[in-house]
Design a protein around this motif. Structure first.
Motif, PDB file in Angstrom:
ATOM      1  N   GLU A  44       0.827  -1.209   0.000  1.00 29.95           N
ATOM      2  CA  GLU A  44       0.000   0.000   0.000  1.00 29.95           C
ATOM      3  C   GLU A  44       0.859   1.255   0.000  1.00 29.95           C
ATOM      4  OE1 GLU A  44      -4.098  -0.488   2.159  1.00 29.95           O
ATOM      5  OE2 GLU A  44      -2.567  -1.392   3.436  1.00 29.95           O
ATOM      6  N   THR A  45       1.980   1.194   0.687  1.00 26.50           N
ATOM      7  CA  THR A  45       2.891   2.340   0.709  1.00 26.50           C
ATOM      8  C   THR A  45       3.522   2.565  -0.656  1.00 26.50           C
ATOM      9  OG1 THR A  45       3.384   1.950   3.053  1.00 26.50           O
ATOM     10  CG2 THR A  45       4.953   3.289   1.808  1.00 26.50           C
ATOM     11  N   ALA A  46       3.885   1.466  -1.317  1.00 30.19           N
ATOM     12  CA  ALA A  46       4.524   1.555  -2.633  1.00 30.19           C
ATOM     13  C   ALA A  46       3.531   1.897  -3.741  1.00 30.19           C
ATOM     14  CB  ALA A  46       5.227   0.239  -2.952  1.00 30.19           C
ATOM     15  N   HIS A  47       2.262   1.507  -3.558  1.00 32.32           N
ATOM     16  CA  HIS A  47       1.240   1.727  -4.596  1.00 32.32           C
ATOM     17  C   HIS A  47       0.004   2.367  -3.959  1.00 32.32           C
ATOM     18  CE1 HIS A  47       3.589  -1.036  -7.163  1.00 32.32           C
ATOM     19  NE2 HIS A  47       3.669  -1.808  -6.090  1.00 32.32           N
ATOM     20  N   PRO A  48       0.109   3.596  -3.480  1.00 27.21           N
ATOM     21  CA  PRO A  48      -0.981   4.211  -2.711  1.00 27.21           C
ATOM     22  C   PRO A  48      -2.266   4.435  -3.496  1.00 27.21           C
ATOM     23  CG  PRO A  48       0.692   5.841  -3.265  1.00 27.21           C
ATOM     24  CD  PRO A  48       1.263   4.505  -3.638  1.00 27.21           C
ATOM     25  N   ASP A  49      -2.185   4.479  -4.817  1.00 27.24           N
ATOM     26  CA  ASP A  49      -3.381   4.711  -5.623  1.00 27.24           C
ATOM     27  C   ASP A  49      -3.954   3.438  -6.222  1.00 27.24           C
ATOM     28  OD1 ASP A  49      -3.198   7.500  -5.229  1.00 27.24           O
ATOM     29  OD2 ASP A  49      -1.697   7.639  -6.836  1.00 27.24           O
ATOM     30  N   GLU A  50      -3.293   2.311  -5.974  1.00 29.56           N
ATOM     31  CA  GLU A  50      -3.738   1.050  -6.578  1.00 29.56           C
ATOM     32  C   GLU A  50      -4.065  -0.048  -5.573  1.00 29.56           C
ATOM     33  OE1 GLU A  50      -0.671   2.407  -7.829  1.00 29.56           O
ATOM     34  OE2 GLU A  50      -1.814   3.499  -9.343  1.00 29.56           O
ATOM     35  N   ILE A  51      -3.431  -0.029  -4.415  1.00 26.27           N
ATOM     36  CA  ILE A  51      -3.602  -1.109  -3.441  1.00 26.27           C
ATOM     37  C   ILE A  51      -4.242  -0.568  -2.172  1.00 26.27           C
ATOM     38  CG2 ILE A  51      -2.491  -3.016  -2.216  1.00 26.27           C
ATOM     39  CD1 ILE A  51      -2.175  -3.156  -5.254  1.00 26.27           C
ATOM     40  N   PHE A  52      -5.322  -1.224  -1.747  1.00 28.74           N
ATOM     41  CA  PHE A  52      -6.061  -0.807  -0.560  1.00 28.74           C
ATOM     42  C   PHE A  52      -6.437  -2.049   0.248  1.00 28.74           C
ATOM     43  CE2 PHE A  52      -7.122   1.691  -4.299  1.00 28.74           C
ATOM     44  CZ  PHE A  52      -6.790   2.988  -3.914  1.00 28.74           C
ATOM     45  N   HIS A  53      -6.854  -1.826   1.487  1.00 26.00           N
ATOM     46  CA  HIS A  53      -7.379  -2.944   2.261  1.00 26.00           C
ATOM     47  C   HIS A  53      -8.648  -2.511   2.979  1.00 26.00           C
ATOM     48  CE1 HIS A  53      -5.423  -0.989   5.787  1.00 26.00           C
ATOM     49  NE2 HIS A  53      -6.346  -1.635   6.481  1.00 26.00           N
ATOM     50  N   ASP A  60     -19.738 -11.816   9.046  1.00 28.93           N
ATOM     51  CA  ASP A  60     -20.429 -10.599   9.492  1.00 28.93           C
ATOM     52  C   ASP A  60     -21.075  -9.951   8.266  1.00 28.93           C
ATOM     53  OD1 ASP A  60     -21.127  -7.977  10.244  1.00 28.93           O
ATOM     54  OD2 ASP A  60     -19.489  -7.844  11.695  1.00 28.93           O
ATOM     55  N   GLU A  61     -22.363 -10.172   8.085  1.00 27.82           N
ATOM     56  CA  GLU A  61     -23.039  -9.717   6.872  1.00 27.82           C
ATOM     57  C   GLU A  61     -22.940  -8.210   6.682  1.00 27.82           C
ATOM     58  OE1 GLU A  61     -27.365 -10.039   4.572  1.00 27.82           O
ATOM     59  OE2 GLU A  61     -27.091 -10.973   6.540  1.00 27.82           O
ATOM     60  N   MET A  62     -23.100  -7.448   7.753  1.00 28.36           N
ATOM     61  CA  MET A  62     -23.017  -5.999   7.648  1.00 28.36           C
ATOM     62  C   MET A  62     -21.624  -5.570   7.202  1.00 28.36           C
ATOM     63  SD  MET A  62     -24.564  -3.105   7.836  1.00 28.36           S
ATOM     64  CE  MET A  62     -26.069  -3.500   8.740  1.00 28.36           C
ATOM     65  N   GLN A  63     -20.607  -6.247   7.730  1.00 25.77           N
ATOM     66  CA  GLN A  63     -19.245  -5.900   7.354  1.00 25.77           C
ATOM     67  C   GLN A  63     -18.969  -6.225   5.883  1.00 25.77           C
ATOM     68  OE1 GLN A  63     -15.106  -7.495   8.952  1.00 25.77           O
ATOM     69  NE2 GLN A  63     -16.157  -6.291  10.538  1.00 25.77           N
ATOM     70  N   VAL A  64     -19.518  -7.330   5.396  1.00 26.75           N
ATOM     71  CA  VAL A  64     -19.366  -7.666   3.985  1.00 26.75           C
ATOM     72  C   VAL A  64     -20.032  -6.603   3.113  1.00 26.75           C
ATOM     73  CG1 VAL A  64     -19.890  -9.364   2.189  1.00 26.75           C
ATOM     74  CG2 VAL A  64     -19.204 -10.146   4.451  1.00 26.75           C
ATOM     75  N   GLN A  65     -21.216  -6.177   3.519  1.00 19.56           N
ATOM     76  CA  GLN A  65     -21.929  -5.135   2.775  1.00 19.56           C
ATOM     77  C   GLN A  65     -21.130  -3.833   2.755  1.00 19.56           C
ATOM     78  OE1 GLN A  65     -25.750  -4.091   4.439  1.00 19.56           O
ATOM     79  NE2 GLN A  65     -26.491  -3.265   2.507  1.00 19.56           N
ATOM     80  N   GLN A  66     -20.578  -3.453   3.903  1.00 17.26           N
ATOM     81  CA  GLN A  66     -19.784  -2.229   3.983  1.00 17.26           C
ATOM     82  C   GLN A  66     -18.500  -2.349   3.171  1.00 17.26           C
ATOM     83  OE1 GLN A  66     -19.414  -1.936   8.240  1.00 17.26           O
ATOM     84  NE2 GLN A  66     -21.335  -0.814   8.482  1.00 17.26           N
ATOM     85  N   ALA A  67     -17.895  -3.539   3.171  1.00 21.12           N
ATOM     86  CA  ALA A  67     -16.677  -3.754   2.391  1.00 21.12           C
ATOM     87  C   ALA A  67     -16.959  -3.605   0.904  1.00 21.12           C
ATOM     88  CB  ALA A  67     -16.095  -5.136   2.692  1.00 21.12           C
ATOM     89  N   ALA A  68     -18.092  -4.112   0.462  1.00 21.62           N
ATOM     90  CA  ALA A  68     -18.460  -3.976  -0.946  1.00 21.62           C
ATOM     91  C   ALA A  68     -18.618  -2.505  -1.325  1.00 21.62           C
ATOM     92  CB  ALA A  68     -19.748  -4.746  -1.227  1.00 21.62           C
ATOM     93  N   ALA A  69     -19.227  -1.725  -0.440  1.00 24.75           N
ATOM     94  CA  ALA A  69     -19.388  -0.292  -0.698  1.00 24.75           C
ATOM     95  C   ALA A  69     -18.036   0.398  -0.780  1.00 24.75           C
ATOM     96  CB  ALA A  69     -20.249   0.340   0.398  1.00 24.75           C
ATOM     97  N   PHE A  70     -17.113   0.017   0.106  1.00 25.10           N
ATOM     98  CA  PHE A  70     -15.767   0.588   0.083  1.00 25.10           C
ATOM     99  C   PHE A  70     -15.061   0.253  -1.233  1.00 25.10           C
ATOM    100  CE2 PHE A  70     -11.187   0.017   0.696  1.00 25.10           C
ATOM    101  CZ  PHE A  70     -10.812   1.206   1.300  1.00 25.10           C
ATOM    102  N   CYS A  71     -15.164  -1.002  -1.650  1.00 29.60           N
ATOM    103  CA  CYS A  71     -14.504  -1.422  -2.895  1.00 29.60           C
ATOM    104  C   CYS A  71     -15.079  -0.683  -4.104  1.00 29.60           C
ATOM    105  CB  CYS A  71     -14.651  -2.937  -3.081  1.00 29.60           C
ATOM    106  SG  CYS A  71     -13.735  -3.909  -1.865  1.00 29.60           S
ATOM    107  N   HIS A  72     -16.390  -0.471  -4.099  1.00 25.44           N
ATOM    108  CA  HIS A  72     -17.012   0.253  -5.207  1.00 25.44           C
ATOM    109  C   HIS A  72     -16.532   1.700  -5.237  1.00 25.44           C
ATOM    110  CE1 HIS A  72     -20.859   1.547  -7.486  1.00 25.44           C
ATOM    111  NE2 HIS A  72     -19.974   1.060  -8.327  1.00 25.44           N
ATOM    112  N   GLU A  73     -16.378   2.285  -4.060  1.00 25.37           N
ATOM    113  CA  GLU A  73     -15.895   3.667  -3.967  1.00 25.37           C
ATOM    114  C   GLU A  73     -14.465   3.784  -4.486  1.00 25.37           C
ATOM    115  OE1 GLU A  73     -14.641   6.897  -0.502  1.00 25.37           O
ATOM    116  OE2 GLU A  73     -15.936   5.204   0.001  1.00 25.37           O
ATOM    117  N   LYS A  74     -13.603   2.818  -4.142  1.00 24.66           N
ATOM    118  CA  LYS A  74     -12.194   2.885  -4.517  1.00 24.66           C
ATOM    119  C   LYS A  74     -11.934   2.461  -5.960  1.00 24.66           C
ATOM    120  CE  LYS A  74     -10.353   4.274  -0.633  1.00 24.66           C
ATOM    121  NZ  LYS A  74      -9.673   5.598  -0.546  1.00 24.66           N
ATOM    122  N   LEU A  75     -12.675   1.464  -6.440  1.00 24.97           N
ATOM    123  CA  LEU A  75     -12.343   0.858  -7.731  1.00 24.97           C
ATOM    124  C   LEU A  75     -13.410   1.035  -8.797  1.00 24.97           C
ATOM    125  CD1 LEU A  75     -10.891  -2.591  -6.549  1.00 24.97           C
ATOM    126  CD2 LEU A  75      -9.656  -0.443  -6.929  1.00 24.97           C
ATOM    127  N   GLY A  76     -14.620   1.383  -8.392  1.00 23.23           N
ATOM    128  CA  GLY A  76     -15.705   1.381  -9.367  1.00 23.23           C
ATOM    129  C   GLY A  76     -16.161  -0.044  -9.610  1.00 23.23           C
TER     130      GLY A  76
END
Length: 241
Positions: A44-53, A60-76
């Motif tokens: 993530e440090t080496a590729h700050p615009d390409e690699i995220f966590h 945890d269903e809510m956490q999976v849902q929130q993770a999907a929203a995060f991924c959509h925000e970062k990657l489309g």
């Protein structure tokens, strides 16, 4: 390509993230807990615009849902997702099915099967709707009902169930392709008793199949990391030929 790897804390998932980073893809690594491995932090440090966590505990269903929203925000929209989240409960390595600890069986299904369906439920909507998009769930070789075996029964049952998920999804939707993939017997925490290969070999081969689109030309939704047909009747059919 825009890709998500679930279960990327260690083992195959982490190796896939590392390989994707080396190949210049944009990736979100889904982690089961707040802990971030040093290797991922370095990426993530080496590729700050390409690699995220993002934290993504598949139980945890809510956490999976929130993770999907995060991924959509970062990657489309996603070109591919690889779900590596899985577990072998320690007691499953020594107990036969009639000796199984029922909580261990429930845990195995909660992570290996139900968790995989939860990932599909919330990540399918953000997949690129294209027959070239690939949704991969890491399965197992132990899914042939004609050769049941006795070892790690809770794991085997849960992986047998999740293997069928890809088949059901391919009949349910036609705008994304779903696959169950046996990754090989890797030297990981889970594969410590049976390994005969390194996880990076599996990662490289699987990513190459997805990159090239070759994964879509195998004529099966259940294959190994090299694209070999793993359907129960495949071996007998090949022998007859």
């Amino acid at each position: 390509m825009n890709m998500v790897v679930i279960g990327a804390e260690r083992g195959l998932g982490l190796e896939i993230v590392k390989e994707l980073a080396n190949r210049g893809h944009s990736v979100v690594a889904g982690l089961p807990r707040a802990f971030v491995p040093d290797e991922l932090t370095a990426l993530e440090t080496a590729h700050p615009d390409e690699i995220f966590h993002v934290q993504c505990d598949v139980t945890d269903e809510m956490q999976v849902q929130q993770a999907a929203a995060f991924c959509h925000e970062k990657l489309g929209e996603l070109d591919a997702l690889i779900n590596c989240a899985g577990i072998i409960v320690d007691s499953d390595r020594k107990n036969l099915l009639h000796e199984v600890e029922i909580p261990a069986l429930r845990t195995s299904f909660e992570i290996n099967t139900i968790g995989a369906v939860a990932v599909i439920k919330y990540f399918y909507p953000i997949m690129r709707k294209d027959a070239d998009a690939a949704f991969v769930t890491i399965a197992s070789e132990g899914c042939d009902i004609g050769s049941p075996g006795t070892w790690i029964p809770a794991y085997a049952l849960s992986k047998c169930a999740v293997t069928k998920v890809a088949g059901i999804m391919n009949e349910s939707v036609k705008d994304v392709r779903f696959y169950s993939v046996h990754p090989g017997r890797m030297r990981t925490v889970m594969g410590r008793d049976t390994w005969n290969m390194e996880a990076d070999e599996s990662a490289r081969s699987l990513i190459s199949m997805i990159e090239s689109g070759e994964i879509h030309n195998k004529g099966t939704w259940y294959m190994d990391y090299k694209g070999m047909n793993m359907m129960p009747d495949a071996a007998s059919a090949q022998e007859e030929e």
